[in-house]
Motif scaffolding. Sequence first.
Motif, PDB file in Angstrom:
ATOM      1  N   ILE A  36       0.842  -1.203   0.000  1.00  0.00           N
ATOM      2  CA  ILE A  36       0.000   0.000   0.000  1.00  0.00           C
ATOM      3  C   ILE A  36       0.879   1.256   0.000  1.00  0.00           C
ATOM      4  O   ILE A  36       0.692   2.153  -0.822  1.00  0.00           O
ATOM      5  N   SER A  69      -0.523  -8.970  -2.009  1.00  0.00           N
ATOM      6  CA  SER A  69      -0.898  -7.609  -1.615  1.00  0.00           C
ATOM      7  C   SER A  69      -0.653  -6.613  -2.752  1.00  0.00           C
ATOM      8  O   SER A  69      -1.374  -5.630  -2.903  1.00  0.00           O
ATOM      9  N   SER A  71      -1.217  -7.390  -5.801  1.00  0.00           N
ATOM     10  CA  SER A  71      -2.286  -7.602  -6.778  1.00  0.00           C
ATOM     11  C   SER A  71      -3.465  -6.675  -6.490  1.00  0.00           C
ATOM     12  O   SER A  71      -4.120  -6.191  -7.407  1.00  0.00           O
ATOM     13  N   LYS A  72      -3.696  -6.415  -5.208  1.00  0.00           N
ATOM     14  CA  LYS A  72      -4.752  -5.463  -4.835  1.00  0.00           C
ATOM     15  C   LYS A  72      -4.425  -4.057  -5.337  1.00  0.00           C
ATOM     16  O   LYS A  72      -5.289  -3.328  -5.815  1.00  0.00           O
ATOM     17  N   CYS A  73      -3.153  -3.696  -5.203  1.00  0.00           N
ATOM     18  CA  CYS A  73      -2.730  -2.361  -5.653  1.00  0.00           C
ATOM     19  C   CYS A  73      -2.780  -2.266  -7.177  1.00  0.00           C
ATOM     20  O   CYS A  73      -3.102  -1.208  -7.730  1.00  0.00           O
ATOM     21  N   VAL A  75      -4.936  -3.728  -9.009  1.00  0.00           N
ATOM     22  CA  VAL A  75      -6.346  -3.472  -9.319  1.00  0.00           C
ATOM     23  C   VAL A  75      -6.633  -1.971  -9.202  1.00  0.00           C
ATOM     24  O   VAL A  75      -7.265  -1.374 -10.078  1.00  0.00           O
ATOM     25  N   ASP A  76      -6.127  -1.347  -8.149  1.00  0.00           N
ATOM     26  CA  ASP A  76      -6.337   0.095  -7.970  1.00  0.00           C
ATOM     27  C   ASP A  76      -5.762   0.899  -9.137  1.00  0.00           C
ATOM     28  O   ASP A  76      -6.371   1.867  -9.606  1.00  0.00           O
TER      29      ASP A  76
ATOM     30  N   TYR B 127     -10.528 -16.306  -5.380  1.00  0.00           N
ATOM     31  CA  TYR B 127      -9.423 -15.353  -5.472  1.00  0.00           C
ATOM     32  C   TYR B 127      -9.877 -14.094  -6.201  1.00  0.00           C
ATOM     33  O   TYR B 127      -9.672 -12.967  -5.734  1.00  0.00           O
ATOM     34  N   LEU B 131     -10.228 -10.335  -4.745  1.00  0.00           N
ATOM     35  CA  LEU B 131      -9.415  -9.305  -5.390  1.00  0.00           C
ATOM     36  C   LEU B 131     -10.300  -8.130  -5.834  1.00  0.00           C
ATOM     37  O   LEU B 131      -9.920  -6.976  -5.713  1.00  0.00           O
ATOM     38  N   PHE B 136      -8.333  -4.247   1.605  1.00  0.00           N
ATOM     39  CA  PHE B 136      -7.214  -4.885   2.269  1.00  0.00           C
ATOM     40  C   PHE B 136      -6.666  -4.019   3.383  1.00  0.00           C
ATOM     41  O   PHE B 136      -6.778  -2.809   3.353  1.00  0.00           O
ATOM     42  N   GLY B 140      -1.330  -6.501   5.209  1.00  0.00           N
ATOM     43  CA  GLY B 140      -1.902  -7.808   4.928  1.00  0.00           C
ATOM     44  C   GLY B 140      -2.352  -7.935   3.499  1.00  0.00           C
ATOM     45  O   GLY B 140      -2.516  -6.959   2.789  1.00  0.00           O
ATOM     46  N   GLY B 141      -2.556  -9.135   3.074  1.00  0.00           N
ATOM     47  CA  GLY B 141      -2.941  -9.373   1.690  1.00  0.00           C
ATOM     48  C   GLY B 141      -4.410  -9.725   1.551  1.00  0.00           C
ATOM     49  O   GLY B 141      -4.795 -10.421   0.627  1.00  0.00           O
TER      50      GLY B 141
END
Lengths: 127, 178
Positions: A36, A69, A71-73, A75-76, B127, B131, B136, B140-141
Motif C-alpha cells: 500500500i 498484496s 495484486s490489490k494495488c 487493481v487500484d 481469489y 481481489l 485490504f 496484509g494481503g
Amino acid sequence: MELYNLESTKRTPKILFNPSQESFLISGRSIPENSIDFFKPAIDWLSEYLQEPLDETVLEVKLEYFNTSSSKCLVDIFRKIEMLHKNGKKAVIKWYFVEEDEDMQESGEDFKKIIKAPVELIKTNKF
Amino acid sequence: MQIKSHYQNIRDKDTLIAYKGKMSNNFFNCMLSEVEDKLELENPPLKLQKKVINIIIEVFQNIHHYLKHVDESQTDKKNTIIFLLCKSNKGFTIYVGNYVKNDAVTELRERIDKINELNYDELRKLYRFKLENESFHAGGGAGLGIIDIARKSGTKISYNFEVINTSYSFFSLNIAVN
C-alpha cells in the motif's frame, strides 16, 4: 504533467509514467513489504493524470513476480485506466507474460475479468 | 508433523535449503536469493520454478505480517521459524513452521480446511472475488495469500499444530509443488 519515474529494486518494480513520451510501464518484481505504501504515490499520480490525460494511454505491465498484496494495488492502478476508458479516452492495459508461465497468464486473465477496460494478454519469449 | 521430524527430514530427504532462525526483513531478502540460486542449479521448468518462488514469497510474507502483530514474538524464541526446501519425485516440497498464539489456531485451521475443500476453479473464483471486492488492511494481503498458495501448488495444503505451552503452538505447513 511531470513524469513519474521510480527505478526497480530487488523487491519493487520500475514504474514509469511519462505522458510526454506516451510511455506507461510497470516492470520487474513487485514483492514489497508494504504494498500500500509503495504504490500510493503512483496511484496518486494517476489520479492527477486523470484530470488531464492524453487521448490515448497504453499501460504496459511486465512483471516477473508479484505478491498478493501487490495484486490489490494493481487493481487500484488498473481502475484508473478503467476510468479513462469510461471517460471516452482510448485506454489499454497490456499484460505481458513469458511463454510457459501459465500462472502469470492466468493472473492476466483474472485482471481482464475484473477490469472494465481493454486488457490485452501478450505472450513473449523474454522480458 | 513434529518439530523433531523436521530434522529427520533434513537428514533423509533431498534437502536444498534448511533454515532455523529468526524471521526478519533481511532474512526474507537473503533467503529469496538463496532459493533462487538453488533452484537455478536444479534447473526445473520455468513454470515450476516460478511456482516455488511465488509460494515461498507468500508464505514468508504471511509469517512476517503475523509476527508483527504478536508483540512478544519480537524478543523471544517465538520469532523463530523453520524452513525447508526439498526435492521430491515430481517437483519440490516446501516445509515451513512458526509459532502461533493458541488463540489463533482455530481460525487458521478453519481457513485452511475451507481452502482445501475447494477445487481449482473454485479457488480461482474465490481469489478473483476477493481481489475485486474486499478491501485490504495495511501490510496484509486480504486473505489472498493462502488461496494463492493453494492455487499455485495445485495440491491440498497439509498442516499441523503442535501445542508447545499454554500460550503457543507450533504451526507447520507442508506444501507440495509439482
